[in-house]
Design a protein around this motif. Structure first.
Motif, PDB file in Angstrom:
ATOM      1  N   UNK A  54       0.639  -1.863   0.700  1.00  0.00           N
ATOM      2  CA  UNK A  54      -0.022  -2.506  -0.447  1.00  0.00           C
ATOM      3  C   UNK A  54      -0.657  -3.805   0.007  1.00  0.00           C
ATOM      4  N   UNK A  55      -1.882  -3.725   0.507  1.00  0.00           N
ATOM      5  CA  UNK A  55      -2.558  -4.894   1.084  1.00  0.00           C
ATOM      6  C   UNK A  55      -2.781  -6.007   0.075  1.00  0.00           C
ATOM      7  N   UNK A  56      -2.733  -5.693  -1.217  1.00  0.00           N
ATOM      8  CA  UNK A  56      -2.930  -6.714  -2.246  1.00  0.00           C
ATOM      9  C   UNK A  56      -1.692  -7.591  -2.412  1.00  0.00           C
ATOM     10  N   UNK A  57      -0.616  -7.181  -1.802  1.00  0.00           N
ATOM     11  CA  UNK A  57       0.644  -7.901  -1.985  1.00  0.00           C
ATOM     12  C   UNK A  57       0.958  -8.791  -0.777  1.00  0.00           C
ATOM     13  N   UNK A  58      -0.013  -9.569  -0.311  1.00  0.00           N
ATOM     14  CA  UNK A  58       0.191 -10.402   0.872  1.00  0.00           C
ATOM     15  C   UNK A  58       1.262 -11.461   0.646  1.00  0.00           C
ATOM     16  N   UNK A  59       1.272 -12.052  -0.549  1.00  0.00           N
ATOM     17  CA  UNK A  59       2.305 -13.054  -0.845  1.00  0.00           C
ATOM     18  C   UNK A  59       3.669 -12.392  -0.980  1.00  0.00           C
ATOM     19  N   UNK A  60       3.694 -11.243  -1.616  1.00  0.00           N
ATOM     20  CA  UNK A  60       4.961 -10.530  -1.759  1.00  0.00           C
ATOM     21  C   UNK A  60       5.532 -10.125  -0.414  1.00  0.00           C
ATOM     22  N   UNK A  61       4.664  -9.814   0.543  1.00  0.00           N
ATOM     23  CA  UNK A  61       5.146  -9.384   1.850  1.00  0.00           C
ATOM     24  C   UNK A  61       5.964 -10.481   2.524  1.00  0.00           C
ATOM     25  N   UNK A  62       5.533 -11.728   2.395  1.00  0.00           N
ATOM     26  CA  UNK A  62       6.280 -12.839   2.978  1.00  0.00           C
ATOM     27  C   UNK A  62       7.596 -13.066   2.243  1.00  0.00           C
ATOM     28  N   UNK A  63       7.536 -12.974   0.912  1.00  0.00           N
ATOM     29  CA  UNK A  63       8.758 -13.154   0.115  1.00  0.00           C
ATOM     30  C   UNK A  63       9.780 -12.084   0.462  1.00  0.00           C
ATOM     31  N   UNK A  64       9.332 -10.845   0.536  1.00  0.00           N
ATOM     32  CA  UNK A  64      10.250  -9.745   0.815  1.00  0.00           C
ATOM     33  C   UNK A  64      10.785  -9.800   2.240  1.00  0.00           C
ATOM     34  N   UNK A  90      16.839  -5.904  -0.619  1.00  0.00           N
ATOM     35  CA  UNK A  90      15.382  -5.969  -0.429  1.00  0.00           C
ATOM     36  C   UNK A  90      14.640  -4.765  -1.011  1.00  0.00           C
ATOM     37  N   UNK A  91      15.229  -3.578  -0.930  1.00  0.00           N
ATOM     38  CA  UNK A  91      14.601  -2.391  -1.516  1.00  0.00           C
ATOM     39  C   UNK A  91      14.475  -2.528  -3.023  1.00  0.00           C
ATOM     40  N   UNK A  92      15.545  -3.003  -3.657  1.00  0.00           N
ATOM     41  CA  UNK A  92      15.535  -3.134  -5.106  1.00  0.00           C
ATOM     42  C   UNK A  92      14.597  -4.246  -5.561  1.00  0.00           C
ATOM     43  N   UNK A  96       9.800  -3.071  -7.620  1.00  0.00           N
ATOM     44  CA  UNK A  96       9.008  -3.399  -8.794  1.00  0.00           C
ATOM     45  C   UNK A  96       7.823  -4.300  -8.521  1.00  0.00           C
ATOM     46  N   UNK A  97       7.753  -4.844  -7.294  1.00  0.00           N
ATOM     47  CA  UNK A  97       6.656  -5.751  -6.952  1.00  0.00           C
ATOM     48  C   UNK A  97       5.463  -5.024  -6.332  1.00  0.00           C
ATOM     49  N   UNK A  98       5.668  -3.772  -5.938  1.00  0.00           N
ATOM     50  CA  UNK A  98       4.627  -3.015  -5.257  1.00  0.00           C
ATOM     51  C   UNK A  98       3.711  -2.348  -6.279  1.00  0.00           C
ATOM     52  N   UNK A  99       2.413  -2.502  -6.062  1.00  0.00           N
ATOM     53  CA  UNK A  99       1.448  -1.809  -6.924  1.00  0.00           C
ATOM     54  C   UNK A  99       1.334  -0.353  -6.536  1.00  0.00           C
ATOM     55  N   UNK A 100       1.478  -0.073  -5.241  1.00  0.00           N
ATOM     56  CA  UNK A 100       1.487   1.308  -4.767  1.00  0.00           C
ATOM     57  C   UNK A 100       2.425   1.415  -3.571  1.00  0.00           C
ATOM     58  N   UNK A 101       2.922   2.604  -3.346  1.00  0.00           N
ATOM     59  CA  UNK A 101       3.838   2.826  -2.224  1.00  0.00           C
ATOM     60  C   UNK A 101       5.227   2.286  -2.442  1.00  0.00           C
ATOM     61  N   UNK A 102       5.621   2.118  -3.688  1.00  0.00           N
ATOM     62  CA  UNK A 102       6.920   1.507  -3.971  1.00  0.00           C
ATOM     63  C   UNK A 102       8.101   2.307  -3.451  1.00  0.00           C
TER      64      UNK A 102
END
Length: 262
Positions: A54-64, A90-92, A96-102
């Protein structure tokens, strides 16, 4: 013989030597050093996974990635009963933060966390010998497969997912793993059955590689990242270790391993 087959050999070799040197040093040191490296690698792999899915989740990637690293660092310090839910956090959190590929994220992240936890437990509980055995099996499987695949070629293993992998390279990895198992069986009390376990570990390593290739194929990316020259990202480099470590977590409960060098 086409030189293009070997265009990536030198950067791969330099990167591999560097990674092997760092890895062997931390494996030998063990304890907090090995824990820290394992936590860092797993956190970066989670970051790469999110960026791929989910390339749109760049901020989420660092948080996760931070969540994954923190959970894994804490998990190894607490009893297993409390470590298990930490491994799943981390999975849980990310699902819910992923727009796709959750779902893919949740399953693959759980695998990364469990593999990291298993590797730290293997080094802590069984010592240097068996950690070295696992690493050598995975490395030899990869190296034998790389050279045999390019020198021998032949039918592709699964061209739709991984067009460069051949049956000759796959089988060469099994042979290399068997030889590593024979060497360790000779030098330790494990016995000749270790050859069979080593081949199975090689297969698990190859499945881990294929699983990551399937994600890349689905998401349309060549590498998980560009962190390592000639190798792509950490997930590209450690996907085989991921599969092997998960296998050992399961098999270790069934066959056990003799205590090695602390």
């Amino acid at each position: 013989m086409s030189s293009s087959r070997w265009d990536d050999l030198m950067p791969r070799l330099i990167s591999a030597v560097t990674m092997v040197a760092i890895g062997l040093l931390t494996i030998w040191l063990g304890g907090v050093w090995f824990h820290a490296l394992t936590v860092l690698i797993c956190a970066v792999m989670v970051w790469e996974l999110v960026c791929m899915l989910d390339s749109k989740r760049s901020k989420s990637s660092l948080v996760l990635a931070v969540v994954a690293g923190s959970a894994l660092a804490l998990a190894i310090e607490v009893p297993v009963a409390f470590a298990l839910p930490l491994i799943m956090v981390p999975s849980m959190v990310g699902l819910g933060r992923m727009e796709r590929g959750g779902v893919t994220y949740a399953v693959f992240t759980a695998a990364i966390m469990l593999a990291g936890y298993g590797l730290m437990g293997l080094r802590d509980d069984f010592g240097l010998t068996w950690m070295a055995w696992l690493v050598i099996v995975v490395v030899v499987t990869d190296v034998a497969g790389y050279f045999a695949g390019r020198l021998i070629g032949g039918p592709k293993f699964w061209p739709r997912v991984s067009p460069k992998k051949t049956w000759s390279g796959t089988a060469a990895g099994w042979v290399g793993a068997a030889l590593v198992g024979l060497a360790f069986a000779t030098l330790t009390p494990a016995g000749p059955g270790l050859m069979g376990i080593s081949i199975a570990v090689a297969m698990a390593s190859q499945i881990g590689d294929i699983a990551e290739s399937a994600i890349k194929r689905r998401t349309g990316v060549k590498d998980s990242s560009n962190l390592i020259p000639g190798h792509g990202g950490l997930l590209d480099r450690f996907d085989g270790m991921l599969g092997a470590a998960l296998f050992i977590v399961i098999v270790g409960q069934m066959v056990g391993l003799p205590t090695g060098t602390p």
